[in-house]
Design a protein around this motif. Structure first.
Motif, short mmCIF file in Angstrom:
data_model
loop_
_atom_site.label_atom_id
_atom_site.label_comp_id
_atom_site.label_asym_id
_atom_site.label_seq_id
_atom_site.Cartn_x
_atom_site.Cartn_y
_atom_site.Cartn_z
N GLN A 43 6.71 -1.62 5.42
CA GLN A 43 5.67 -2.40 4.76
C GLN A 43 4.37 -2.40 5.56
O GLN A 43 3.29 -2.49 4.99
CB GLN A 43 6.14 -3.84 4.52
CG GLN A 43 7.22 -3.95 3.47
CD GLN A 43 6.73 -3.45 2.13
OE1 GLN A 43 5.87 -4.08 1.51
NE2 GLN A 43 7.24 -2.33 1.68
N GLN A 44 4.46 -2.27 6.88
CA GLN A 44 3.26 -2.21 7.71
C GLN A 44 2.53 -0.88 7.53
O GLN A 44 1.33 -0.80 7.75
CB GLN A 44 3.64 -2.40 9.18
CG GLN A 44 4.15 -3.79 9.48
CD GLN A 44 4.63 -3.93 10.91
OE1 GLN A 44 4.71 -2.98 11.67
NE2 GLN A 44 4.95 -5.17 11.29
N VAL A 45 3.26 0.15 7.12
CA VAL A 45 2.66 1.48 6.92
C VAL A 45 2.23 1.67 5.47
O VAL A 45 1.13 2.14 5.20
CB VAL A 45 3.66 2.59 7.33
CG1 VAL A 45 3.08 3.96 7.08
CG2 VAL A 45 4.08 2.42 8.78
N ASP A 46 3.14 1.32 4.54
CA ASP A 46 2.85 1.50 3.12
C ASP A 46 3.54 0.39 2.32
O ASP A 46 4.72 0.49 1.99
CB ASP A 46 3.35 2.86 2.64
CG ASP A 46 2.94 3.17 1.21
OD1 ASP A 46 2.54 2.25 0.47
OD2 ASP A 46 3.04 4.35 0.82
N PRO A 47 2.81 -0.68 2.01
CA PRO A 47 3.42 -1.82 1.32
C PRO A 47 3.85 -1.52 -0.12
O PRO A 47 4.51 -2.34 -0.74
CB PRO A 47 2.33 -2.89 1.36
CG PRO A 47 1.08 -2.21 1.72
CD PRO A 47 1.43 -0.92 2.39
N LYS A 48 3.51 -0.35 -0.65
CA LYS A 48 3.90 -0.01 -2.02
C LYS A 48 5.33 0.53 -2.10
O LYS A 48 5.88 0.65 -3.19
CB LYS A 48 2.94 1.02 -2.61
CG LYS A 48 1.52 0.47 -2.80
CD LYS A 48 0.59 1.54 -3.29
CE LYS A 48 0.25 2.38 -2.08
NZ LYS A 48 -0.76 3.36 -2.23
N ILE A 49 5.95 0.83 -0.97
CA ILE A 49 7.31 1.36 -0.97
C ILE A 49 8.28 0.19 -1.15
O ILE A 49 8.30 -0.75 -0.36
CB ILE A 49 7.62 2.15 0.31
CG1 ILE A 49 6.69 3.36 0.41
CG2 ILE A 49 9.09 2.58 0.33
CD1 ILE A 49 6.85 4.17 1.68
N SER A 50 9.08 0.26 -2.21
CA SER A 50 9.98 -0.84 -2.55
C SER A 50 11.27 -0.80 -1.73
O SER A 50 11.66 0.25 -1.19
CB SER A 50 10.34 -0.78 -4.04
OG SER A 50 11.19 0.32 -4.28
N LEU A 51 11.93 -1.93 -1.69
CA LEU A 51 13.21 -2.04 -1.02
C LEU A 51 14.23 -1.11 -1.69
O LEU A 51 15.04 -0.47 -1.01
CB LEU A 51 13.69 -3.49 -1.03
CG LEU A 51 14.93 -3.81 -0.22
CD1 LEU A 51 14.77 -3.41 1.24
CD2 LEU A 51 15.25 -5.30 -0.33
N ALA A 52 14.18 -1.00 -3.00
CA ALA A 52 15.09 -0.11 -3.74
C ALA A 52 14.90 1.35 -3.31
O ALA A 52 15.88 2.09 -3.13
CB ALA A 52 14.88 -0.25 -5.24
N THR A 53 13.66 1.77 -3.12
CA THR A 53 13.38 3.13 -2.66
C THR A 53 13.95 3.35 -1.27
O THR A 53 14.51 4.41 -0.97
CB THR A 53 11.86 3.41 -2.68
OG1 THR A 53 11.39 3.29 -4.02
CG2 THR A 53 11.52 4.77 -2.11
#
Length: 87
Positions: A43-53
């Protein structure tokens, strides 16, 4: 490229932007992060990446023997590079 990215490429995996970020974050981990720790770091690098991913990617990396999944006494799954010798 990070070590994990190179391993993914050698195994012929399609490297999406999300997979690259996950591989890079895990490559610099000096510990055995659990899924929540991996998620916080990503999330610190790319907050758009979901937990599901992240779950799907870690499962794929595990199936391809890129990552090892360990469950220690606390019952929480933790991950490490599969090429690291057992210690």
């Amino acid at each position: 490229l990070s070590h994990l990215e190179k391993t993914c490429q050698e195994k012929g995996l399609r490297m999406t932007t999300q997979r690259r970020v996950i591989a890079r974050v895990l490559s610099v981990s000096e510990d055995h992060p659990n899924i929540e720790e991996v998620y916080k770091r990503i999330q610190q690098v790319d907050p758009k990446i979901s937990l599901a991913t992240i779950y799907r990617t870690l499962r794929l990396f595990q199936e391809e023997h890129i990552l090892k999944r360990h469950e220690f006494c606390d019952g929480i799954a933790r991950y490490e590079n599969a090429s690291v010798e057992h210690h």
